[in-house]
Design a protein around this motif. Sequence first.
Motif, PDB file in Angstrom:
ATOM      1  N   UNK A   1      39.075  38.186  53.107  1.00 10.81           N
ATOM      2  CA  UNK A   1      39.852  38.459  51.888  1.00 10.81           C
ATOM      3  C   UNK A   1      39.526  37.453  50.792  1.00 10.81           C
ATOM      4  N   UNK A   2      39.456  36.180  51.144  1.00  7.94           N
ATOM      5  CA  UNK A   2      39.144  35.164  50.136  1.00  7.94           C
ATOM      6  C   UNK A   2      37.738  35.390  49.594  1.00  7.94           C
ATOM      7  N   UNK A   3      36.812  35.711  50.470  1.00  7.99           N
ATOM      8  CA  UNK A   3      35.436  35.983  50.040  1.00  7.99           C
ATOM      9  C   UNK A   3      35.405  37.205  49.119  1.00  7.99           C
ATOM     10  N   UNK A   4      36.110  38.252  49.482  1.00  9.21           N
ATOM     11  CA  UNK A   4      36.162  39.458  48.650  1.00  9.21           C
ATOM     12  C   UNK A   4      36.795  39.159  47.293  1.00  9.21           C
ATOM     13  N   UNK A   5      37.816  38.331  47.288  1.00 10.05           N
ATOM     14  CA  UNK A   5      38.466  37.949  46.041  1.00 10.05           C
ATOM     15  C   UNK A   5      37.512  37.148  45.163  1.00 10.05           C
ATOM     16  N   UNK A   6      36.766  36.242  45.785  1.00 12.45           N
ATOM     17  CA  UNK A   6      35.768  35.472  45.032  1.00 12.45           C
ATOM     18  C   UNK A   6      34.699  36.400  44.449  1.00 12.45           C
ATOM     19  N   UNK A   7      34.251  37.378  45.225  1.00 15.40           N
ATOM     20  CA  UNK A   7      33.245  38.327  44.740  1.00 15.40           C
ATOM     21  C   UNK A   7      33.796  39.174  43.594  1.00 15.40           C
ATOM     22  N   UNK A   8      35.072  39.545  43.673  1.00 14.59           N
ATOM     23  CA  UNK A   8      35.706  40.284  42.584  1.00 14.59           C
ATOM     24  C   UNK A   8      35.723  39.430  41.321  1.00 14.59           C
ATOM     25  N   UNK A   9      36.034  38.149  41.461  1.00 13.00           N
ATOM     26  CA  UNK A   9      36.021  37.230  40.316  1.00 13.00           C
ATOM     27  C   UNK A   9      34.614  37.106  39.744  1.00 13.00           C
ATOM     28  N   UNK A  10      33.620  37.027  40.593  1.00 16.14           N
ATOM     29  CA  UNK A  10      32.229  36.944  40.117  1.00 16.14           C
ATOM     30  C   UNK A  10      31.851  38.195  39.325  1.00 16.14           C
ATOM     31  N   UNK A  11      32.283  39.343  39.807  1.00 12.96           N
ATOM     32  CA  UNK A  11      31.989  40.601  39.103  1.00 12.96           C
ATOM     33  C   UNK A  11      32.709  40.627  37.750  1.00 12.96           C
ATOM     34  N   UNK A  12      33.941  40.159  37.709  1.00 10.97           N
ATOM     35  CA  UNK A  12      34.678  40.106  36.441  1.00 10.97           C
ATOM     36  C   UNK A  12      33.958  39.202  35.437  1.00 10.97           C
ATOM     37  N   UNK A  13      33.499  38.052  35.897  1.00 11.22           N
ATOM     38  CA  UNK A  13      32.786  37.128  35.016  1.00 11.22           C
ATOM     39  C   UNK A  13      31.477  37.760  34.549  1.00 11.22           C
ATOM     40  N   UNK A  14      30.748  38.358  35.484  1.00 13.17           N
ATOM     41  CA  UNK A  14      29.449  38.972  35.152  1.00 13.17           C
ATOM     42  C   UNK A  14      29.595  40.068  34.095  1.00 13.17           C
ATOM     43  N   UNK A  15      30.636  40.885  34.227  1.00 14.29           N
ATOM     44  CA  UNK A  15      30.833  42.012  33.315  1.00 14.29           C
ATOM     45  C   UNK A  15      31.692  41.659  32.093  1.00 14.29           C
ATOM     46  N   UNK A  16      32.183  40.409  32.056  1.00 15.60           N
ATOM     47  CA  UNK A  16      33.091  39.976  31.001  1.00 15.60           C
ATOM     48  C   UNK A  16      34.359  40.842  30.981  1.00 15.60           C
TER      49      UNK A  16
END
Length: 130
Positions: free
Chosen positions: A106-121
């Motif tokens: 879950x923490x890893x998935x949450x981190x990946x979601x944050x990375x996607x948000x940053x990548x896509x602004x």
Amino acid sequence: MGVLVDYFTAESDRSAERALSGGPAHVKLPYVDCKGWIDEPGDLVAELSGRDISEFGDCEVVVDDGEVSGVERVMPETVTALAAVEDARLREYAEDELLDEYEVERITALRELAREAVRLNHGMYRWMCA
């Protein structure tokens, strides 16, 4: 009955508002199901990053129905710090906290979601339903 909590990304607050009545899955937004397990992202990010909790603002209400559901925006500094957490730090945190595999996932998935948000602004949001 517990509180349902999903974290999700959307391109704007207006887009995020669509998740109010049924959650992000209902409107086909990318999300991580946290079922109340991660209630305050700032606390988690402070622990993972080794920074003080005061560096991360509270989530801001985007919309709520006044009864059981609400959507809140996770502060950009919290999202950016979560996205920057390295795999080695996640493993170290998991060992220190004696986390189960599903918690690490879950923490890893949450981190990946944050990375996607940053990548896509895009923004990152929290949907809650009691």
